[in-house]
Design a protein around this motif. Structure first.
Motif, short mmCIF file in Angstrom:
data_model
loop_
_atom_site.label_atom_id
_atom_site.label_comp_id
_atom_site.label_asym_id
_atom_site.label_seq_id
_atom_site.Cartn_x
_atom_site.Cartn_y
_atom_site.Cartn_z
N UNK A 348 0.87 -1.17 0.00
CA UNK A 348 0.00 0.00 0.00
C UNK A 348 0.91 1.22 0.00
N UNK A 349 0.46 2.25 -0.63
CA UNK A 349 1.37 3.36 -0.91
C UNK A 349 0.76 4.69 -0.56
N UNK A 350 1.64 5.64 -0.36
CA UNK A 350 1.13 6.99 -0.17
C UNK A 350 0.36 7.39 -1.43
N UNK A 351 -0.67 8.16 -1.26
CA UNK A 351 -1.44 8.57 -2.43
C UNK A 351 -0.51 9.24 -3.43
N UNK A 352 -0.70 8.91 -4.65
CA UNK A 352 0.10 9.56 -5.67
C UNK A 352 1.37 8.82 -5.99
N UNK A 353 1.70 7.82 -5.21
CA UNK A 353 2.94 7.10 -5.44
C UNK A 353 2.79 6.13 -6.60
N UNK A 354 1.67 5.45 -6.59
CA UNK A 354 1.42 4.42 -7.59
C UNK A 354 0.67 5.03 -8.76
N UNK A 355 1.31 5.07 -9.93
CA UNK A 355 0.62 5.69 -11.06
C UNK A 355 -0.16 4.67 -11.88
N UNK A 428 4.11 1.47 -12.52
CA UNK A 428 4.80 2.72 -12.80
C UNK A 428 4.57 3.61 -11.59
N UNK A 429 5.67 4.11 -11.04
CA UNK A 429 5.56 4.91 -9.82
C UNK A 429 5.78 6.38 -10.13
N UNK A 430 5.35 7.17 -9.22
CA UNK A 430 5.44 8.60 -9.42
C UNK A 430 6.89 9.06 -9.47
N UNK A 431 7.15 9.94 -10.35
CA UNK A 431 8.51 10.44 -10.51
C UNK A 431 8.95 11.19 -9.27
N UNK A 432 8.02 11.54 -8.49
CA UNK A 432 8.40 12.29 -7.32
C UNK A 432 9.23 11.45 -6.37
N UNK A 445 2.11 12.18 -14.40
CA UNK A 445 1.86 12.92 -13.20
C UNK A 445 0.56 13.69 -13.33
N UNK A 446 0.44 14.32 -14.45
CA UNK A 446 -0.75 15.12 -14.66
C UNK A 446 -1.99 14.25 -14.59
N UNK A 447 -1.88 13.16 -15.27
CA UNK A 447 -3.02 12.27 -15.33
C UNK A 447 -3.41 11.81 -13.93
N UNK A 448 -2.40 11.54 -13.20
CA UNK A 448 -2.64 10.98 -11.88
C UNK A 448 -3.45 11.95 -11.02
N UNK A 493 -5.74 -3.13 -2.41
CA UNK A 493 -6.54 -2.21 -3.19
C UNK A 493 -6.18 -0.78 -2.78
N UNK A 494 -5.77 0.05 -3.73
CA UNK A 494 -5.45 1.43 -3.34
C UNK A 494 -6.67 2.10 -2.73
N UNK A 495 -6.44 2.88 -1.72
CA UNK A 495 -7.56 3.51 -1.02
C UNK A 495 -8.41 4.35 -1.92
N UNK A 496 -7.74 4.98 -2.87
CA UNK A 496 -8.48 5.93 -3.68
C UNK A 496 -9.22 5.26 -4.84
N UNK A 497 -9.05 3.93 -4.98
CA UNK A 497 -9.65 3.26 -6.13
C UNK A 497 -11.18 3.32 -6.09
N UNK A 498 -11.76 3.49 -7.23
CA UNK A 498 -13.21 3.45 -7.31
C UNK A 498 -13.66 2.00 -7.46
#
Lengths: 1001, 368
Positions: A348-355, A428-432, A445-448, A493-498
Motif C-alpha cells: 500500500x502506498x502513499x497517495x500519488x505514489x502508484x501511477x 509505474x511509480x510517481x517520478x516524485x 503525473x498530470x493524469x494521476x 486495493x489502493x484507497x483511492x480506487x473506485x
C-alpha cells in the motif's frame, strides 16, 4: 565498545515442581549474553521465587547487541546431581537499540522448554545504555527501524523510499550435525533455536547496514524467511524496502479532527512464509536441467471509470486515513535512486505514489540443493535469487513498467528439490519518488492528479505492442485512457480506487500427481509440471472471478508446494469490481462434440446454473456498475455519483442486473470448452464454491472494499489442518479433496466466529504444505473483525470527506447533482452537525439490534466492557492482528519488530492429546509468548502479525511429534478512540450479554 | 482420507457456553454433537455435522487445557496461556463449580473420602448425572474443603476469595463443607423431602450462630466446628423439662399467649381451635423433644443426627396435627419468648442462641 546491557531478575511464578519429595523447587537463574554468564542465588523451596537480583551488566559491542539474544535459563538446584533446566527465555534486545522504540523490557515472560512447553513465568528487567559514538559503525546498524508492516507505518511519514534491500545468511542446521546423534533432543532444539536467533539478528544487522549505506533509516515490509534445507543447511533470508521515515509529532491531529479514527488506508504485511505468487499466461519453455528457470507473468487489465474527484479529495486524504500519517510527498529534491532492482515489498502506498499497474509478474525456478560448504560465502543461494529477480525485472519491463510493487519471495522444499518463487506487480511509480522513471512522467503525473480513482488501472504498456493478448477499452471512469479487461495484482486495493460493491476471497486450488523421482530427474519432472499448474490456476481464478461478476484481483498470492508424489497449488486473492474496468463477460460453456441432444441439454442446464450463480453473486456483492453514462466524460467531479451507487439497495439494482445479463451472451464471454458430461459437472463443482454464510465477508487483503464502519471487536486466529490422503488418487480426485479441505476449513471458521456477525475475515492467509507423502497441511491465519451494518454514517469518521458525501446521499436520497465544491463544503458542515446525532442515535440503534437480532453478536459489546475491566486484572490484554491497523484505535508508537522462532517436541504425543492436542497447546503457547514479550516492551498490540512457518512432523508409532513455528509482527502501543470520545462506545457496551461463543478483544 | 489434525486457536480464547455446559455435564464429543444438532445450531449457521464435530472437539480440547487452571481459579486471572476476558473467566469458574442439587443431596454430610468417590457410579445411576460430571462435582467439593479447612477467617469469605465464586455459590459451598465436616446425616428416608437449599439455609444459620466464629472472628477453624462451650451450656436447658413446675408454667404461658383473645393472630386462627387443643396436649412432648436435642448436642454422634431428630421429634408430630407454617411460627415464637418470663429460668442467652437457630431451621424444614 558502545553498549552496556543490564538485566535484573526479579521473581518467578507458577514454576513446575522439580523436587518430588517436597513438591517444591529450588530455583536459580543464569543470565547469558555472548560468552558472559551471571547467576542469581538459589531461592530454596518455592514455586514463586523472589530473587530480586542485582543488575547484571554486560559490556558489549553493539554488533553483538544486534546479533545476540539475551538468554535467561531457569534451573533447579540439585546438591547431588546435575542441575535440572526448567526452561529458557530468549529476549531480543533489538527494540532497545532504537531510540524511538522501547526503552525497557519489563514484565512476566513465559519460561519455555522445547520438551515441556511453558513452565511458569519469570519477571525480568532489561535495559541498554548505548554510548553515543554512533557514527563509526561499520558492522553494526543500531537505530535502523524494522517494520513488518507493508505500508508506511502510521505515525511516520516517508521522506524517501529508497528501494529494495535483501540479504541472506546460511549455516549448517544443528539438527543435521554429527553431534546431534549424541545429544538430547532438548539440546538439539535449543541449539537450533539459538542459531536461528543469531542468524536473524545478523541478517537484520546486515540489512540495516545496507539501509544506512543507502541513506535510509528504516526498513518497511520486512519479510524474513527460513529455508530448512535439511542436510544441505539452513538459510535465513530477508527482503524489505529501505525508507527514510520521519516521526510525525502527535500533537494536534486528535484534537482538531474528530475524524482521524481508524484506518481507511489499507496496508498489508508480508505474507506468511511460503506464498508464491505469479500468474501464468505464457511460460518459458521448461528446460530440463537442474537450475532451470521457468517463469511467467500475467497481464493485467485495467480500467477506470469516471474519474476522480480531484484536488479537494486529495488534499483531504491525509486528514482522514492514516491519522497522523501524511505520507508526505517530499519536495522533488531528494530523489531516490533505484539500484539494481526497483522492487518494493510494500503493498500500500502513499497517495500519488502508484501511477499505473501493469499486472502480476512472477518467476519460479527449480533447483537442486547441495550442501552449503562455506557458510561465509552464500554465493550460490544469492545467485539463484539474482536470476529470479532479473527475470522479474525483465517481465516488468515487458509490461512497460519500471518497478515492481507488492514484491515477495518464497520457497518450497522437498528433499533435495527446491522451488524458488518470486512475484510482484509491475507498476509505474510517481517520478516524485524516483529519479529516472523511464516513462513520460510529466504526462503521467498530470493524469494521476486528475484521476486517482482510476489512474492506476490505465495501461502502462504500449497498446500496439502488448506482450500478451488482452482486450483494451477506454476507461469507464475517465474515458480518456485505455484499460485492460481484467487486472490482477499482488498489492492491496489502493484507497483511492473506485470500487463498485463489495469484494470477496477467491481461491484457485489444484493438485497434480507426480511420479516419485530422484535428483535431476525429479527437478525436471517438476519443472515440466509447473507451467501447466500455473496455467490451470490462472484459468480457475479467471473463471471464479467472472462467476462473481468481478473484474480485478488484489493481494494475489500463488503458493506452489512440492511433495514427493504431488504438487499443490493454491492461489488466493480478493476479487473486486473496479468501476474503471469493463464489466466482465459471462462464462459460456461449449461442448466439443455437439451431437447428442441430452448432452446439449445438460450443457444448457449447466449454462443456466452458471448464469444464475453470476446473478446471485452480483446481488450478494452489490455489484451494480453504473451504466455507461456519456455525460460523465469531462465532468470534473463525477465521484459522488459512484458513491451513491455503492449504497443503492438491491431492489434498485435489479434492472441493471438484467441489463448485464445481456453480456452473458456477448461474444466476449469467456468460453469453457468441455468434452464430456463428467467434465461439465466437474467444472461446475470446481467453480461454485459454497457461498459464505449470511453476515460474513472474507478477503485476503487488509480491508474489504465497501466496509468501513468496523467496531473494535477483533479476533485473530490460527487454524491448522492436516489431511491424510488415500493412495492412488487421480488428479481429479485429488483436486476435489484439496478443494473440499479448503472449503471445509473456511466453513469451520465461519461457524466458530458466528458470534461476531456481521463480520469480515480479513487477511485470510492460507499456507499449504506437504509435510510427507499423502499428507496435506493447510494453515490459516486471519483476523475476524465485526462491523456495524446499522451505522453507515460512522463512515464519516473513517474516510473523512469522501464518506461524508456518501453519507449525504444515504441520507438525502440518491438524486445527486455532481455539485460544486461549495456544495460539498456545505454538506460537509451539515454532516458534522448531523454526526453528533448519528453517533448517539446510531449507537442506540445498535443496541436494540443486538438485543433482538441473533443470539450471538454480543462479542463486540463484551469486548469493550472487558477492556475496561481488564485494567484491574493482572494480565494485560494484548491484541494481535495480521493487519497494519487496529479498528477504532490509533497507533501511537512502534516498539520494534517481534520475530520469534520456537521448536516444540514431544515423545509422549498420546498423553498430550494426540497431534491436535500437541499443536493446539503449542500455538496457544506461541501466542502467549508473543503477547508477553509485547507487553514487556510496554505494548498492547501486535500488528502485521504473521505465522511464516509452521512445520509439523509426527511419528505416531514412536509417540513423537515435532513442530517449528516462526512468527513475526510489529509491537505497538495503541490508544482507543473511544478513550478520546467515549460516548458511542459506552452505549454499546451497555448492551446485554447473553449467549454463547463470545469473544472480542 | 481423514482429517489427521484439526486445531483452531484464537488470540482471545473462543468458548461456547453451550458446549462448555455439555462438557461439564460429562457428555462425550459425539453425544455433545448430537445435542447440538438437535438444538438447531446447524440450520442457524448453515453448518454441517462435520463442522460441528470439529468445533466440538476443538472446544473440548480447550476446556481440558483450561481445567487445570480452573482447579485454582485465582491462577486463571494471571496465567498467560489463554487470553480470556474477565467476564468469561467468571463464567468459566462459576459454571465449573456449579453443581446439581440432586447430586449434592446424595453426598451431603458424607465424608469426602476415596470411599465415597468409589460409590459415585451408584450416585450416577441413581441421579442420571454422568459419572464424569459426578466426579467433577465431588472433586470440587473436596478441593474446596481441603483449602478452607486450613484457613482462618470466615468460611464463606474464604471460599469466595480462593475460588472467586459468586456470593450464593460460595454460601452453598460453605454449607457443603460444614456438612461434610460435621458429618450431618441427610440421607435418611425421613429427610428425603428436604432440598439442598433447605439444608444450605440451616447450615448458614448454624455457621452464623453456633460456631466459634459466630462469637469471635479471630478464632481458628472457627466456622467449621460448632462452639464446644455453647454445646456444653446447652445441657443446662434440660431444666425446662426436668423441672416439673417450670414445664407446667412454660406450657400455660405458651397456651395463654397463643390463645389470648387479644393476640394479633388470634382472629386468623380462630377457626383452628383444634390445632391449639392438640398443641396443648402435645406441648410436653414437643418441648421435651427440643430440649433433649439441645442437651445431647455435646456428643458428636448426636450432632450428626441433628436434622433427623428435628424431623422426628418436632416436625413430624406437628405435621400429623396439620399445623401450618404460620401456626408453627406463632408457636415457636411464644415458646421461645415465654421461657424468658419463667421465674426460675436463668439461661436466657443460651436459650436465645439455641432457639433462634432451631426456629428458623424448623420453619425452613417444615413444608406444608
Amino acid at each position: 565498545m558502545p553498549g552496556k546491557l543490564k538485566a535484573k531478575i526479579v521473581a518467578g511464578r507458577h514454576l513446575p515442581v522439580m523436587d518430588r519429595a517436597s513438591d517444591l523447587t529450588d530455583a536459580f537463574v543464569e543470565v547469558k549474553f555472548g560468552n558472559t554468564t551471571f547467576k542469581t542465588d538459589v531461592y530454596p523451596k518455592s514455586l514463586n521465587p523472589q530473587w530480586n537480583s542485582e543488575w547484571f551488566k554486560f559490556e558489549v559491542d553493539d554488533e553483538d547487541l544486534q546479533d545476540e539474544p539475551l538468554q535467561i535459563t531457569v534451573l533447579d538446584h540439585d546438591t547431588y546431581s546435575a542441575n535440572d533446566a526448567i526452561g529458557k527465555v530468549y529476549i531480543d534486545i533489538d527494540p532497545l537499540l532504537c531510540s524511538e522504540a522501547a526503552t525497557v523490557i519489563s514484565g512476566w515472560l513465559p519460561i519455555y522448554d522445547t520438551i515441556h512447553g511453558i513452565r511458569g513465568e519469570i519477571n525480568v528487567l532489561v535495559k541498554v545504555d548505548l554510548f553515543n559514538d554512533l557514527n563509526r559503525f561499520r558492522q553494526s546498524s543500531c537505530g535502523v527501524k524494522f517494520f513488518c508492516t507493508t505500508s508506511i507505518p502510521r505515525c511516520y511519514r516517508a521522506v524517501m523510499v529508497h528501494g529494495f534491500v535483501e540479504e541472506l545468511v546460511v549455516n549448517e542446521d544443528p539438527e543435521y550435525q554429527w553431534i546431534d546423534r549424541i545429544r538430547t533432543p532438548r539440546a538439539s532444539n535449543e541449539a537450533r533455536q539459538r542459531l536461528i536467533f543469531l542468524m536473524s539478528g545478523e541478517l537484520q544487522r546486515k540489512i540495516g547496514l545496507k539501509v544506512l549505506e543507502m541513506g535510509g533509516n528504516a526498513v518497511v515490509g520486512y519479510l524474513q524467511c527460513f529455508d530448512l534445507e535439511g542436510e544441505s543447511g539452513l538459510v535465513v533470508r530477508a527482503i524489505g524496502t529501505a525508507c527514510t521515515l520521519e516521526k510525525i509529532s502527535t500533537f494536534p491531529a486528535t484534537a482538531t479532527h474528530p475524524n482521524n479514527s481508524s484506518p481507511s488506508k489499507d496496508m498489508k504485511e508480508p505474507g506468511f512464509g511460503e506464498e508464491a505468487p505469479g500468474v501464468p499466461l505464457s511460460s518459458g519453455p521448461p528446460t530440463p536441467l537442474r537450475a532451470q528457470t521457468f517463469s511467467s507473468f500475467s497481464p493485467s487489465k485495467s480500467y477506470s471509470r469516471q474519474s476522480s474527484s480531484s484536488d479537494t479529495e486529495l488534499s483531504l486524504t491525509p486528514k482522514t486515513g492514516g491519522h497522523l500519517c501524511h505520507f508526505c510527498m517530499i519536495p522533488p529534491s531528494p530523489f531516490c535512486v533505484f539500484q539494481e532492482y526497483p522492487f518494493f515489498t510494500l503493498t500500500a502506498f502513499p497517495p500519488g505514489f502508484l501511477l499505473h499497474v501493469g499486472g502480476v509478474v512472477s518467476a519460479r525456478s527449480v533447483k537442486l540443493l547441495d550442501r552449503i560448504h562455506n557458510p561465509d560465502e552464500p554465493e550460490t543461494r544469492d545467485a539463484w535469487w539474482e536470476e529470479i529477480r532479473q527475470e522479474i525485472k525483465s517481465h516488468a519491463k515487458a509490461l512497460g513498467c519500471h518497478a515492481v510493487v507488492g514484491y515477495s519471495e518464497s520457497t518450497s522444499i522437498c528433499e533435495e528439490v527446491c522451488i524458488l518463487s518470486a512475484s510482484g506487480t509491475a507498476a509505474v511509480l510517481s517520478s516524485r519518488f524516483m529519479q529516472d522513471g523511464p516513462l513520460d512522467t510529466e504526462h503521467r503525473l498530470f493524469e494521476e492528479v486528475v484521476s486517482p480513482g482510476c489512474g492506476f488501472c490505465h495501461i502502462p504498456y504500449d497498446e500496439l505492442n502488448i506482450p500478451f493478448p488482452a482486450q483494451l477499452t477506454y476507461c469507464y471512469c475517465c474515458r480518456r485512457y485505455k484499460v485492460p479487461d481484467v487486472l490482477f495484482t499482488t498489492i492491496d486495493l489502493p484507497t483511492e480506487a473506485n470500487v463498485t460493491g463489495k469484494g470477496c476471497l477467491i481461491q484457485a486450488r489444484l493438485c497434480r500427481t507426480k511420479k516419485k523421482a530422484q535428483g535431476e530427474g525429479n527437478a525436471t519432472a517438476i519443472s515440466s509440471l509447473l507451467p501447466f499448474l500455473e496455467y490451470e490456476l490462472h484459468t480457475q481464478l479467471m473463471n471464479k472471478l467472472k462467476l462473481r461478476g468481478m473484474n480485478a484481483l488484489f493481494g494475489l498470492r500463488i503458493q506452489i508446494s512440492v511433495g514427493e508424489t504431488m504438487l499443490l497449488g493454491l492461489a488466493s486473492a480478493t476479487g473486486v469490481y473496479l468501476t474503471a474496468l469493463p464489466s466482465p463477460g459471462g462464462i459460456q460453456i461449449a461442448g466439443k462434440t455437439p451431437s447428442d441432444i441430452t448432452y446439449e441439454q445438460h450443457i444448457s442446464t449447466m449454462q443456466k446454473k452458471i448464469n444464475d450463480t453470476i446473478d446471485k453473486n452480483k446481488e450478494l456483492y452489490e455489484i451494480n456498475p453504473p451504466e455507461v453514462v456519456e455525460e460523465i466524460i469531462g465532468s470534473p467531479i463525477p465521484e459522488p455519483r459512484q458513491r451513491s451507487r455503492l449504497f443503492r439497495s438491491h431492489s434498485e439494482s435489479s434492472d441493471e442486473v438484467s441489463e448485464l445479463d445481456l453480456s452473458h451472451g456477448k461474444k466476449d464471454a469467456f468460453v469453457l470448452e468441455i468434452d464430456d458430461t463428467d467434465a461439465v459437472e466437474d467444472i461446475h463443482a470446481l467453480l461454485t464454491d459454497s457461498p459464505t454464510p449470511a453476515g460474513f465477508y472474507s478477503c485476503n487483503t487488509e480491508i474489504m472494499p465497501g466496509i468501513q464502519n468496523w467496531t473494535s471487536a477483533i479476533q485473530m486466529f490460527t487454524s491448522v489442518r492436516v489431511f491424510r490422503l488415500n493412495a492412488n488418487l487421480t488428479n481429479q480426485g485429488l483436486n476435489k479433496i484439496f478443494s473440499d479441505l479448503c472449503e471445509n476449513l473456511l466453513k469451520s471458521l465461519y461457524f466458530k466466529l458466528r458470534s461476531m456477525v456481521p463480520c469480515c475475515l480479513c487477511h485470510l492467509n492460507f499456507t499449504v504444505a506437504i509435510p510427507e507423502d499423502e499428507l496435506i497441511q493447510v494453515a490459516v491465519t486471519a483476523v475476524a473483525m465485526s462491523f456495524d451494518k446499522e451505522q453507515p454514517l460512522e463512515n464519516g469518521k473513517q474516510s473523512g470527506e469522501k464518506t461524508l458525501i456518501k453519507g449525504k446521499h444515504v441520507l438525502y436520497s440518491p438524486s445527486v447533482d455532481y455539485s460544486s465544491f461549495a456544495d460539498r463544503c456545505s454538506s460537509w458542515i451539515e454532516q458534522l452537525k448531523l454526526k453528533a446525532h448519528t453517533i448517539r442515535r446510531g449507537s442506540v440503534k445498535t443496541t436494540s439490534s443486538l438485543e433482538k437480532a441473533s443470539p450471538l453478536p454480543e462479542g463486540r459489546s463484551r469486548s469493550l466492557r472487558s477492556n475496561r475491566s481488564y485494567s484491574g486484572s493482572s494480565v494485560a490484554v494484548v491484541k494481535m492482528t495480521p493487519l497494519s491497523f487496529i479498528p477504532g484505535a490509533k497507533i501511537i508508537k512502534y516498539l520494534g519488530i517481534i520475530n520469534m522462532f520456537f521448536i516444540r517436541e514431544t515423545s509422549s504425543l498420546r498423553e498430550e492429546g494426540g497431534v491436535s492436542g500437541f499443536l493446539h497447546t503449542f500455538i496457544a503457547e506461541v501466542f502467549a509468548m508473543v503477547r508477553a514479550h509485547v507487553a514487556a516492551l510496554g505494548g498492547n498490540a501486535v500488528v502485521s502479525y504473521s505465522m511464516k512457518e509452521c512445520v509439523f512432523m509426527e511419528n505416531p508409532n514412536k509417540n513423537q511429534a515435532q513442530c517449528l513455528i516462526n512468527v513475526s509482527g510489529d509491537a505497538v502501543i495503541f490508544v482507543r478512540e473511544s478513550e478520546l470520545e467515549s460516548t458511542s462506545v459506552q452505549t454499546q457496551s451497555a448492551t446485554t450479554h447473553t449467549s454463547n461463543g463470545g469473544e472480542g478483544t | 482420507m481423514s482429517v489427521e489434525l484439526d486445531v483452531f486457536v484464537g488470540n482471545t480464547t473462543i468458548m461456547d457456553k453451550e458446549v462448555y455446559q455439555l462438557w461439564l455435564n460429562g457428555y462425550t464429543v459425539n453425544d455433545a454433537v448430537k445435542v447440538r444438532i438437535e438444538g438447531g445450531v446447524m440450520e442457524e449457521c448453515e453448518a454441517s455435522a462435520e463442522v460441528l464435530l470439529s468445533d466440538t472437539m476443538d472446544q473440548y480440547r480447550t476446556f481440558q487445557m483450561c481445567e487445570r487452571l480452573l482447579h485454582h481459579p485465582a491462577k486463571l486471572a494471571n496465567q498467560l496461556l489463554f487470553q480470556i476476558p474477565p467476564d468469561r473467566q467468571a463464567m468459566l469458574i462459576e459454571r465449573y463449580y456449579a453443581f446439581d442439587d440432586s447430586f449434592v443431596r446424595e453426598v451431603l454430610g458424607k465424608k469426602l473420602s476415596k470411599g465415597t468417590k468409589k460409590d459415585l457410579d451408584d450416585v450416577s445411576t441413581k441421579t442420571g448425572i454422568t459419572l464424569k460430571s459426578c466426579r467433577r462435582q465431588f472433586d470440587n467439593f473436596k478441593r474446596v474443603f481441603k483449602v478452607v479447612e486450613e484457613l482462618k477467617g470466615p468460611l464463606v469469605e474464604n471460599i469466595r476469595q480462593h475460588f472467586l465464586l459468586p456470593d450464593q455459590l460460595a454460601r452453598d459451598y460453605a454449607a457443603i463443607v460444614f456438612f461434610a465436616n460435621n458429618r450431618f446425616e441427610t440421607g435418611k428416608k425421613k429427610l428425603q423431602y428436604l432440598t439442598f437449599q433447605d439444608f444450605a439455609f440451616c447450615a448458614g444459620q448454624l455457621i452464623n450462630n453456633w460456631t466459634l466464629g459466630a462469637v469471635d472472628n479471630m478464632m481458628e477453624d472457627m466456622d467449621v466446628d460448632l462452639d464446644k462451650e455453647f454445646l456444653q451450656d446447652l445441657k443446662d436447658l434440660k431444666i425446662l423439662i426436668t423441672d416439673k413446675d417450670l414445664l407446667d408454667q412454660h406450657k400455660s404461658r405458651v397456651n395463654n399467649e397463643t390463645s389470648h383473645p387479644l393476640s394479633l393472630v388470634c382472629n386468623a386462627l380462630r377457626g383452628k381451635t383444634n390445632v391449639f387443643n392438640e398443641m396443648e396436649a402435645n406441648f410436653k412432648n414437643l418441648s421435651r423433644g427440643l430440649v433433649n436435642i439441645a442437651a445431647k448436642l455435646i456428643n458428636a454422634k448426636d450432632v450428626r443426627d441433628f436434622f433427623i431428630d428435628l424431623v422426628e421429634k418436632f416436625i413430624e408430630p406437628c405435621r400429623s396435627d396439620k399445623w401450618t407454617s404460620i401456626d408453627m411460627n406463632l408457636y415457636l415464637t411464644h415458646y421461645t419468648n415465654s421461657a424468658h418470663i419463667l421465674d426460675t429460668f436463668k439461661h436466657h442467652a443460651v436459650w436465645t442462641r439455641y432457639m433462634g437457630v432451631i426456629k428458623s431451621c424448623i420453619l425452613r424444614m417444615y413444608h406444608d
